[in-house]
Write a protein that holds these residues in place. Structure first.
Motif, PDB file in Angstrom:
ATOM      1  N   TYR A  73      26.975  19.211   3.694  1.00 13.00           N
ATOM      2  CA  TYR A  73      27.588  19.146   2.361  1.00 13.00           C
ATOM      3  C   TYR A  73      28.169  20.494   1.918  1.00 13.00           C
ATOM      4  O   TYR A  73      28.344  20.733   0.727  1.00 13.00           O
ATOM      5  CB  TYR A  73      26.566  18.638   1.338  1.00 13.00           C
ATOM      6  N   GLN A  74      28.461  21.349   2.869  1.00 14.43           N
ATOM      7  CA  GLN A  74      29.087  22.650   2.608  1.00 14.43           C
ATOM      8  C   GLN A  74      28.307  23.435   1.546  1.00 14.43           C
ATOM      9  O   GLN A  74      28.852  23.869   0.535  1.00 14.43           O
ATOM     10  CB  GLN A  74      30.538  22.471   2.173  1.00 14.43           C
ATOM     11  N   ILE A  75      27.033  23.617   1.830  1.00 12.59           N
ATOM     12  CA  ILE A  75      26.156  24.359   0.924  1.00 12.59           C
ATOM     13  C   ILE A  75      25.688  25.664   1.564  1.00 12.59           C
ATOM     14  O   ILE A  75      25.716  26.719   0.932  1.00 12.59           O
ATOM     15  CB  ILE A  75      24.919  23.514   0.539  1.00 12.59           C
ATOM     16  N   GLY A  76      25.244  25.589   2.812  1.00 16.89           N
ATOM     17  CA  GLY A  76      24.584  26.717   3.461  1.00 16.89           C
ATOM     18  C   GLY A  76      25.523  27.824   3.910  1.00 16.89           C
ATOM     19  O   GLY A  76      26.749  27.651   3.993  1.00 16.89           O
ATOM     20  N   SER A  80      30.658  25.726   7.602  1.00 18.57           N
ATOM     21  CA  SER A  80      32.064  26.068   7.423  1.00 18.57           C
ATOM     22  C   SER A  80      32.612  25.463   6.136  1.00 18.57           C
ATOM     23  O   SER A  80      32.419  24.284   5.856  1.00 18.57           O
ATOM     24  CB  SER A  80      32.870  25.560   8.625  1.00 18.57           C
ATOM     25  N   GLY A  81      33.291  26.298   5.353  1.00 15.01           N
ATOM     26  CA  GLY A  81      33.906  25.825   4.117  1.00 15.01           C
ATOM     27  C   GLY A  81      33.070  26.032   2.878  1.00 15.01           C
ATOM     28  O   GLY A  81      33.573  25.873   1.758  1.00 15.01           O
ATOM     29  N   LEU A  87      31.515  34.095   1.627  1.00 20.54           N
ATOM     30  CA  LEU A  87      30.926  35.401   1.308  1.00 20.54           C
ATOM     31  C   LEU A  87      30.368  36.054   2.571  1.00 20.54           C
ATOM     32  O   LEU A  87      30.442  37.277   2.736  1.00 20.54           O
ATOM     33  CB  LEU A  87      29.818  35.233   0.263  1.00 20.54           C
ATOM     34  N   TYR A  88      29.804  35.237   3.458  1.00 24.94           N
ATOM     35  CA  TYR A  88      29.219  35.745   4.703  1.00 24.94           C
ATOM     36  C   TYR A  88      30.291  36.324   5.627  1.00 24.94           C
ATOM     37  O   TYR A  88      29.997  37.154   6.488  1.00 24.94           O
ATOM     38  CB  TYR A  88      28.472  34.611   5.401  1.00 24.94           C
ATOM     39  N   PHE A  89      31.532  35.905   5.428  1.00 27.27           N
ATOM     40  CA  PHE A  89      32.648  36.436   6.218  1.00 27.27           C
ATOM     41  C   PHE A  89      32.703  37.966   6.102  1.00 27.27           C
ATOM     42  O   PHE A  89      32.991  38.662   7.073  1.00 27.27           O
ATOM     43  CB  PHE A  89      33.963  35.823   5.725  1.00 27.27           C
ATOM     44  N   GLY A  90      32.389  38.468   4.910  1.00 27.15           N
ATOM     45  CA  GLY A  90      32.389  39.924   4.703  1.00 27.15           C
ATOM     46  C   GLY A  90      31.333  40.635   5.509  1.00 27.15           C
ATOM     47  O   GLY A  90      31.488  41.811   5.865  1.00 27.15           O
TER      48      GLY A  90
END
Length: 262
Positions: A73-76, A80-81, A87-90
């Protein structure tokens, strides 16, 4: 009567489905242990004032990262998404550590080091921990890349540990970040018994001579010369060291005070 039974069955199915999506339904012992660890970190930061700037965000982050949920459900963080994934991309791309170093530079006063350059030997000696941790990690079966990422924790520097692990062993980044910041934050607990073990009461009562007064010119020249020397020796350190010394320059120049405060 039949419609009423059908309605209650429908209601029960919806309630069951709702409960299956809650954190209570997806809770595991691992979640509970990590939430307790996060609460402990927050307690130490607020009640004992052990490195609150580290332990408050780390402790709360541990709790956020261990809220149980149903995958998909795009929470964790790793879904992805999701917002947290963006934020983790940084973290993955090493964006945050240079920004942290910018802030560290803007908050650090290098006057003691400038007035007594011999203090650099203490910093150099601390790096021996890198090689000790590196060799131990190799003995425990980690790959050279993973061992290098683990070893950098011995340098007592959280942002560098995150930055290097993002390049060498991204899969270990979470564990390395928690390990690096946790032990640094617990230095006030670890250090006193070690000091008592290695020094006498008389030595601990020695009063240090006050450092000499450092001029404004020296404070301005230090980050410029420091950046040139370190980055020429190790160009790969430019993202971190460049930002560290830049932050210190905007502080010591005194003409960019609002930027330094920010």
């Amino acid at each position: 009567m039949e419609q009423s039974a059908s309605f209650f069955s429908f209601l029960l199915d919806n309630l069951t489905q709702f409960l299956s999506f809650t954190g209570f339904s997806n809770f595991t012992v691992g979640h509970g242990i990590m939430i307790v660890v996060g609460l402990l970190f927050i307690y130490l930061a607020i009640a004992k004032e052990f490195e609150p700037m580290l332990l408050v965000p780390i402790g709360f982050g541990i709790i956020v990262g261990n809220i149980p949920f149903t995958p998909g459900y795009q929470i964790g963080v790793y879904e992805s998404g999701s917002v947290l994934n963006y934020l983790y991309f940084g973290v993955l791309k090493g964006i945050y550590p240079p920004l942290i170093f910018l802030g560290i530079g803007a908050m650090t006063d290098f006057s003691a080091l400038i007035s007594n350059p011999k203090l650099m030997l203490i910093g150099a000696a601390a790096q021996l921990g890198i090689f000790g941790a590196y060799m131990l990690a190799l003995l425990l079966g980690f790959s050279p890349q993973e061992a290098g990422a683990i070893g950098i924790i011995g340098g007592a520097d959280g942002p560098t540990a995150i930055f290097l692990s993002s390049k060498l062993a991204p899969e270990l980044m979470g564990a390395i970040a928690i390990s690096a910041y946790s032990y640094m934050a617990l230095v006030p607990v670890i250090q006193p018994p070690v000091m008592k073990l290695l020094t006498t009461q008389k030595e601990r009562l020695i009063r240090m001579k006050p450092p000499r007064q450092v001029s404004k010119l020296e404070k301005i020249m230090f980050p410029i010369i420091g950046m040139l020397l370190t980055t020429f020796i190790v160009p790969s350190g430019l993202p971190l060291l460049g930002m560290l010394f830049f932050g210190n320059l905007i502080k010591e120049s005194t003409v960019t005070k609002r930027l330094a405060d920010t």
